[in-house]
Design an enzyme around this catalytic site. Structure first.
Site, PDB file in Angstrom:
ATOM      1  N   TRP A  22      38.327  30.196  39.899  1.00  0.00           N
ATOM      2  CA  TRP A  22      37.208  29.282  40.640  1.00  0.00           C
ATOM      3  C   TRP A  22      35.740  29.041  40.446  1.00  0.00           C
ATOM      4  O   TRP A  22      35.823  28.052  40.208  1.00  0.00           O
ATOM      5  CB  TRP A  22      36.808  30.658  41.643  1.00  0.00           C
ATOM      6  CG  TRP A  22      37.731  31.124  42.779  1.00  0.00           C
ATOM      7  CD1 TRP A  22      37.846  32.727  42.595  1.00  0.00           C
ATOM      8  CD2 TRP A  22      38.345  30.472  43.850  1.00  0.00           C
ATOM      9  NE1 TRP A  22      39.111  32.649  43.668  1.00  0.00           N
ATOM     10  CE2 TRP A  22      39.065  31.137  44.340  1.00  0.00           C
ATOM     11  CE3 TRP A  22      38.477  29.012  44.314  1.00  0.00           C
ATOM     12  CZ2 TRP A  22      39.935  30.413  45.603  1.00  0.00           C
ATOM     13  CZ3 TRP A  22      39.611  29.306  44.878  1.00  0.00           C
ATOM     14  CH2 TRP A  22      40.488  29.873  45.781  1.00  0.00           C
TER      15      TRP A  22
ATOM     16  N   ASP B 256      28.196  31.199  42.979  1.00  0.00           N
ATOM     17  CA  ASP B 256      29.548  31.059  44.381  1.00  0.00           C
ATOM     18  C   ASP B 256      29.461  32.917  44.905  1.00  0.00           C
ATOM     19  O   ASP B 256      29.714  33.405  43.722  1.00  0.00           O
ATOM     20  CB  ASP B 256      30.610  30.480  43.899  1.00  0.00           C
ATOM     21  CG  ASP B 256      31.943  30.888  44.067  1.00  0.00           C
ATOM     22  OD1 ASP B 256      31.866  31.498  45.728  1.00  0.00           O
ATOM     23  OD2 ASP B 256      32.833  30.293  44.347  1.00  0.00           O
TER      24      ASP B 256
ATOM     25  N   LYS C   9      36.011  35.943  53.161  1.00  0.00           N
ATOM     26  CA  LYS C   9      36.035  37.417  52.486  1.00  0.00           C
ATOM     27  C   LYS C   9      35.823  38.186  53.259  1.00  0.00           C
ATOM     28  O   LYS C   9      35.330  39.173  53.032  1.00  0.00           O
ATOM     29  CB  LYS C   9      35.550  37.163  50.782  1.00  0.00           C
ATOM     30  CG  LYS C   9      35.619  35.858  50.492  1.00  0.00           C
ATOM     31  CD  LYS C   9      37.636  35.758  49.794  1.00  0.00           C
ATOM     32  CE  LYS C   9      39.019  34.390  49.759  1.00  0.00           C
ATOM     33  NZ  LYS C   9      37.652  33.581  48.715  1.00  0.00           N
TER      34      LYS C   9
END
Ligand SMILES: *Cc1c(COP(=O)(O)O)cnc(C)c1O
Length: 357
Positions: A99, A166, A190
């Site tokens: 990511w 993030d 999530k």
């Protein structure tokens, strides 16, 4: 048979969220209409949006001067939105996984990127330390929880430049000192809601300093000015997010979640470390994620990987396959995951060990 949901995302949500959302799909707030078919400008939905933003601020203890946004596009759109709004000459990034790399790739289009440290040399199984954040960078970007590799930055670092994080997969899992961050973003799927909504926490004073044209939808100020209602927000996911926020509050808030998360992760890591068949991919205790727990077969037992997967599946464990880039197994243990599911997985690992000695 009881199903234990270890998916990495979309992933387990509180029954409270699922039940209330199911009810609202049929009849939303006594309107006689489904939450799927009401205007986002209706007073009932405006109340949902307002409460979601207020609870978000309350639960995370967000200081004055920050805005909370609910937008579309996923965390992946934020990879570009961040540089559009903050990049002038140079940005610094910490590379802790897939990511982070995607975030770096998007930012590179804007100019010089200083990757201050990377853990790629060891398949991202640790968090780099001892690096220096350049003082001339416009911002420093980190990925606090590396969903794929099971590492986590579990502290709020000091940064000489605006810190951007993030937090897709660890928001609401531990208390965060928001004042250390200029901007936090994440996909909600999530630990908060179904997919479709992206949260952004942004300190207002870092915006408005760009010379470039920022496309309207990619400009944070657009969404701040309109209270996340510039265009049609993801109504149903925002409704579901509100339910999770209410559930969090009813269950003691983030401090309580954090305690339980440490307990749950501790149980599972202890078993992985004890079990003669498995080993954790992340060795350093301080780097081990509380949300995504990765393990592989110990040397000599690699041939049993499929057998364990099949056995665990038969025992009701869902979503434990590791990401294809790591292999092995990954148990995602988000807030809504009950201790009983962790214990069921541990028992499965112990029984498998006994059966294969
Ligand atoms: C899942 C994930 C993403 C991608 O989120 P999307 O909403 O699918 O774009 C980004 N960063 C992290 C840390 C993630 O876990």
């Amino acid at each position: 048979m009881k199903i234990h949901n270890f998916y990495a995302g979309p992933s387990i949500l509180p029954q409270y969220t699922i039940k209330n959302t199911a009810d609202a799909i049929l009849d939303f707030a006594g309107t006689g209409l489904s939450v799927m078919e009401v205007s986002h400008r209706s007073k009932e939905f405006v109340a949902v949006m307002d409460e979601a933003q207020a609870l978000f601020k309350e639960l995370l203890n967000i200081p004055d001067g920050y805005s909370v946004l609910f937008v579309g596009g996923g965390a992946s759109t934020q990879f570009a939105m961040v540089p559009f709004n903050l990049f002038k000459k140079k940005a610094a990034y910490l590379n802790t996984g897939a990511w982070s790399k995607k975030a770096i790739k998007e930012a590179q289009y804007f100019g010089e990127i200083d990757v201050v440290a990377s853990s790629e040399n060891k398949l991202f199984n640790y968090i780099p330390k001892g690096y220096t954040i350049p003082e001339d960078a416009d911002y420093f970007h980190i990925t606090t929880n590396n969903t794929i590799y099971g590492t986590e930055i579990k502290y709020d670092m000091d940064s000489p430049v605006p810190l951007v994080a993030d937090m897709s997969s660890d928001i609401f899992s531990r208390p965060v000192d928001i004042s250390k961050y200029a901007l936090i973003y994440g996909g909600a799927q999530k630990n908060l809601a179904p997919s479709g909504v992206t949260f952004v926490i942004v300190r207002d004073d870092i915006l408005g300093k760009m010379d470039r044209y920022i496309p309207t939808m990619l400009n944070y100020q657009t969404h701040i000015d309109k209270g996340s209602m510039f265009n049609t927000p993801p109504v149903v996911p925002v409704f579901a997010a509100l339910q999770t926020l209410q559930w969090l509050k009813q269950n003691g808030g983030i401090e309580a979640m954090h305690k339980t998360n440490e307990y749950k992760a501790g149980l599972l890591y202890n078993e992985i470390d004890r079990n003669s068949i498995f080993r954790a991919t992340v060795v350093e205790q301080s780097d081990r994620s509380l949300m995504n727990i990765c393990f592989v077969m110990k040397e000599g037992y690699e041939g049993l990987e499929k057998a364990f997967f099949d056995y665990a599946t038969a025992e009701g464990m869902v979503g434990i396959k590791g990401h294809r880039s790591v292999g092995g197994f990954r148990a995602s243990t988000y807030n809504a995951m009950p201790v009983d599911s962790i214990k069921a997985l541990i028992k499965t690992m112990q029984d498998f060990e006994s059966n294969n000695k």
